[in-house]
Design a protein around this motif. Structure first.
Motif, PDB file in Angstrom:
ATOM      1  N   GLU A 130       0.828  -1.208   0.000  1.00 47.67           N
ATOM      2  CA  GLU A 130       0.000   0.000   0.000  1.00 47.67           C
ATOM      3  C   GLU A 130       0.866   1.262   0.000  1.00 47.67           C
ATOM      4  N   PHE A 131       1.923   1.248   0.777  1.00 47.38           N
ATOM      5  CA  PHE A 131       2.838   2.396   0.869  1.00 47.38           C
ATOM      6  C   PHE A 131       3.481   2.690  -0.488  1.00 47.38           C
ATOM      7  N   VAL A 132       4.034   1.651  -1.117  1.00 50.16           N
ATOM      8  CA  VAL A 132       4.699   1.830  -2.410  1.00 50.16           C
ATOM      9  C   VAL A 132       3.682   2.196  -3.488  1.00 50.16           C
ATOM     10  N   SER A 133       2.505   1.589  -3.435  1.00 52.45           N
ATOM     11  CA  SER A 133       1.461   1.910  -4.403  1.00 52.45           C
ATOM     12  C   SER A 133       1.058   3.378  -4.305  1.00 52.45           C
ATOM     13  N   LYS A 134       0.878   3.848  -3.100  1.00 55.48           N
ATOM     14  CA  LYS A 134       0.477   5.240  -2.880  1.00 55.48           C
ATOM     15  C   LYS A 134       1.537   6.204  -3.413  1.00 55.48           C
ATOM     16  N   LEU A 135       2.807   5.920  -3.134  1.00 61.47           N
ATOM     17  CA  LEU A 135       3.883   6.814  -3.589  1.00 61.47           C
ATOM     18  C   LEU A 135       4.129   6.732  -5.093  1.00 61.47           C
ATOM     19  N   SER A 136       3.932   5.541  -5.659  1.00 59.24           N
ATOM     20  CA  SER A 136       4.262   5.352  -7.070  1.00 59.24           C
ATOM     21  C   SER A 136       3.087   5.630  -8.003  1.00 59.24           C
ATOM     22  N   GLY A 137       1.880   5.495  -7.482  1.00 65.23           N
ATOM     23  CA  GLY A 137       0.707   5.636  -8.330  1.00 65.23           C
ATOM     24  C   GLY A 137       0.334   4.357  -9.064  1.00 65.23           C
ATOM     25  N   TYR A 138       1.111   3.288  -8.868  1.00 64.03           N
ATOM     26  CA  TYR A 138       0.800   1.992  -9.488  1.00 64.03           C
ATOM     27  C   TYR A 138      -0.264   1.279  -8.660  1.00 64.03           C
ATOM     28  N   PRO A 139      -1.120   0.491  -9.302  1.00 64.58           N
ATOM     29  CA  PRO A 139      -2.140  -0.270  -8.559  1.00 64.58           C
ATOM     30  C   PRO A 139      -1.478  -1.258  -7.588  1.00 64.58           C
ATOM     31  N   GLN A 140      -2.128  -1.438  -6.462  1.00 59.32           N
ATOM     32  CA  GLN A 140      -1.605  -2.355  -5.443  1.00 59.32           C
ATOM     33  C   GLN A 140      -1.410  -3.759  -5.988  1.00 59.32           C
ATOM     34  N   GLU A 141      -2.303  -4.200  -6.870  1.00 64.25           N
ATOM     35  CA  GLU A 141      -2.206  -5.561  -7.412  1.00 64.25           C
ATOM     36  C   GLU A 141      -0.890  -5.759  -8.155  1.00 64.25           C
ATOM     37  N   LYS A 142      -0.465  -4.746  -8.922  1.00 65.55           N
ATOM     38  CA  LYS A 142       0.788  -4.865  -9.673  1.00 65.55           C
ATOM     39  C   LYS A 142       2.000  -4.829  -8.737  1.00 65.55           C
ATOM     40  N   ILE A 143       1.960  -3.934  -7.764  1.00 59.43           N
ATOM     41  CA  ILE A 143       3.062  -3.846  -6.797  1.00 59.43           C
ATOM     42  C   ILE A 143       3.166  -5.158  -6.018  1.00 59.43           C
ATOM     43  N   ALA A 144       2.023  -5.733  -5.639  1.00 56.55           N
ATOM     44  CA  ALA A 144       2.029  -6.986  -4.875  1.00 56.55           C
ATOM     45  C   ALA A 144       2.687  -8.113  -5.660  1.00 56.55           C
ATOM     46  N   VAL A 145       2.362  -8.232  -6.946  1.00 59.97           N
ATOM     47  CA  VAL A 145       2.959  -9.288  -7.770  1.00 59.97           C
ATOM     48  C   VAL A 145       4.452  -9.050  -7.930  1.00 59.97           C
ATOM     49  N   PHE A 146       4.835  -7.837  -8.233  1.00 62.40           N
ATOM     50  CA  PHE A 146       6.247  -7.484  -8.415  1.00 62.40           C
ATOM     51  C   PHE A 146       7.051  -7.808  -7.149  1.00 62.40           C
ATOM     52  N   ALA A 147       6.554  -7.349  -6.001  1.00 62.94           N
ATOM     53  CA  ALA A 147       7.257  -7.578  -4.730  1.00 62.94           C
ATOM     54  C   ALA A 147       7.310  -9.061  -4.384  1.00 62.94           C
ATOM     55  N   THR A 148       6.229  -9.771  -4.663  1.00 62.83           N
ATOM     56  CA  THR A 148       6.173 -11.203  -4.361  1.00 62.83           C
ATOM     57  C   THR A 148       7.198 -11.982  -5.179  1.00 62.83           C
ATOM     58  N   LEU A 149       7.281 -11.685  -6.452  1.00 63.04           N
ATOM     59  CA  LEU A 149       8.226 -12.397  -7.307  1.00 63.04           C
ATOM     60  C   LEU A 149       9.667 -12.154  -6.868  1.00 63.04           C
ATOM     61  N   ILE A 150      10.000 -10.916  -6.570  1.00 65.65           N
ATOM     62  CA  ILE A 150      11.388 -10.622  -6.183  1.00 65.65           C
ATOM     63  C   ILE A 150      11.705 -11.182  -4.797  1.00 65.65           C
ATOM     64  N   SER A 151      10.850 -10.925  -3.815  1.00 66.09           N
ATOM     65  CA  SER A 151      11.179 -11.386  -2.461  1.00 66.09           C
ATOM     66  C   SER A 151      11.194 -12.908  -2.361  1.00 66.09           C
ATOM     67  N   SER A 152      10.287 -13.578  -3.083  1.00 65.34           N
ATOM     68  CA  SER A 152      10.293 -15.048  -3.033  1.00 65.34           C
ATOM     69  C   SER A 152      11.498 -15.617  -3.784  1.00 65.34           C
ATOM     70  N   ALA A 153      11.925 -14.961  -4.850  1.00 59.76           N
ATOM     71  CA  ALA A 153      13.130 -15.410  -5.560  1.00 59.76           C
ATOM     72  C   ALA A 153      14.347 -15.279  -4.659  1.00 59.76           C
ATOM     73  N   ILE A 154      14.445 -14.182  -3.939  1.00 60.13           N
ATOM     74  CA  ILE A 154      15.571 -13.992  -3.012  1.00 60.13           C
ATOM     75  C   ILE A 154      15.556 -15.088  -1.954  1.00 60.13           C
ATOM     76  N   THR A 155      14.380 -15.335  -1.376  1.00 59.95           N
ATOM     77  CA  THR A 155      14.274 -16.368  -0.345  1.00 59.95           C
ATOM     78  C   THR A 155      14.688 -17.723  -0.906  1.00 59.95           C
ATOM     79  N   TYR A 156      14.158 -18.087  -2.043  1.00 62.90           N
ATOM     80  CA  TYR A 156      14.474 -19.382  -2.645  1.00 62.90           C
ATOM     81  C   TYR A 156      15.971 -19.522  -2.935  1.00 62.90           C
TER      82      TYR A 156
END
Length: 195
Positions: A130-156
């Motif tokens: 929500e924080f990044v979406s608000k600052l960037s103007g991008y929809p939360q759904e897109k930010i959520a997918v982007f963040a999920t892919l990167i953070s899960s890749a790092i974890t894996y």
């Protein structure tokens, strides 16, 4: 809180960490924790309420996303902020043996402790999206997918590096490999946030 209780709680939490290092989460038993801490097992119940709550308290100290500080002050440069988040996740995940054990254990368990952990992590993740979406103007759904892919890749990949030398030609056990991964993440962030 009095000093004796504070000291005993610290000893119990420290004992949990030592057992996890030696035997993994599966080795956490009330009698062993009490013996390792040098205290009566009744103190686990008096100070934490249950063994599960003691483990939850310990786990809560180690999870990267749960412990991310949500108080952000002043003007921030969004792409640098996001790059910093993922850089810190890489550093913490690669260096914290207990955190790696926690993620492995979480993948194989579905109990109150892991549910609690996931709920706390989810709450923090939604706040960040929500924080990044608000600052960037991008929809939360897109930010959520982007963040999920990167953070899960790092974890894996940080979990994989112990048993796998390379992934797609990237040397996971070498600093240069992680610098390459970080550079790629930064380039993706620049594309998403239009730098």
């Amino acid at each position: 809180m009095n000093k004796d209780r504070e000291n005993t709680e610290w000893r119990l939490l420290d004992a949990v960490g030592k057992i996890i290092e030696e035997e993994g989460f599966e080795g956490l038993k009330v009698n062993l924790v009490a013996r390792k801490a040098g205290v009566s097992k009744m103190l686990i119940y008096r100070y934490f309420g249950s063994m599960d709550r003691l483990i939850t308290a310990y786990v809560g100290q180690h999870d990267f996303w749960i412990n991310f500080q949500t108080k952000i002050s002043g003007q921030i440069e969004l792409s640098e902020f996001v790059k910093g988040l993922f850089k810190q996740q890489i550093l913490v995940m690669r260096e914290d043996f207990i955190l790696k054990r926690l993620h492995r254990w979480e993948l194989s368990q579905d109990n109150e402790i892991t549910k609690n952990l996931r709920d706390k992590r989810e709450h923090k993740g939604i706040w960040l999206v929500e924080f990044v979406s608000k600052l960037s103007g991008y929809p939360q759904e897109k930010i959520a997918v982007f963040a999920t892919l990167i953070s899960s890749a790092i974890t894996y990949l940080t979990l994989l590096e112990e048993n796998c030398k390379t992934y797609n030609g990237i040397p996971l056990r070498e600093t240069e490999g992680w610098e390459q991964i970080e550079k790629g993440i930064n380039e993706l962030i620049d594309i998403v946030f239009g730098k």
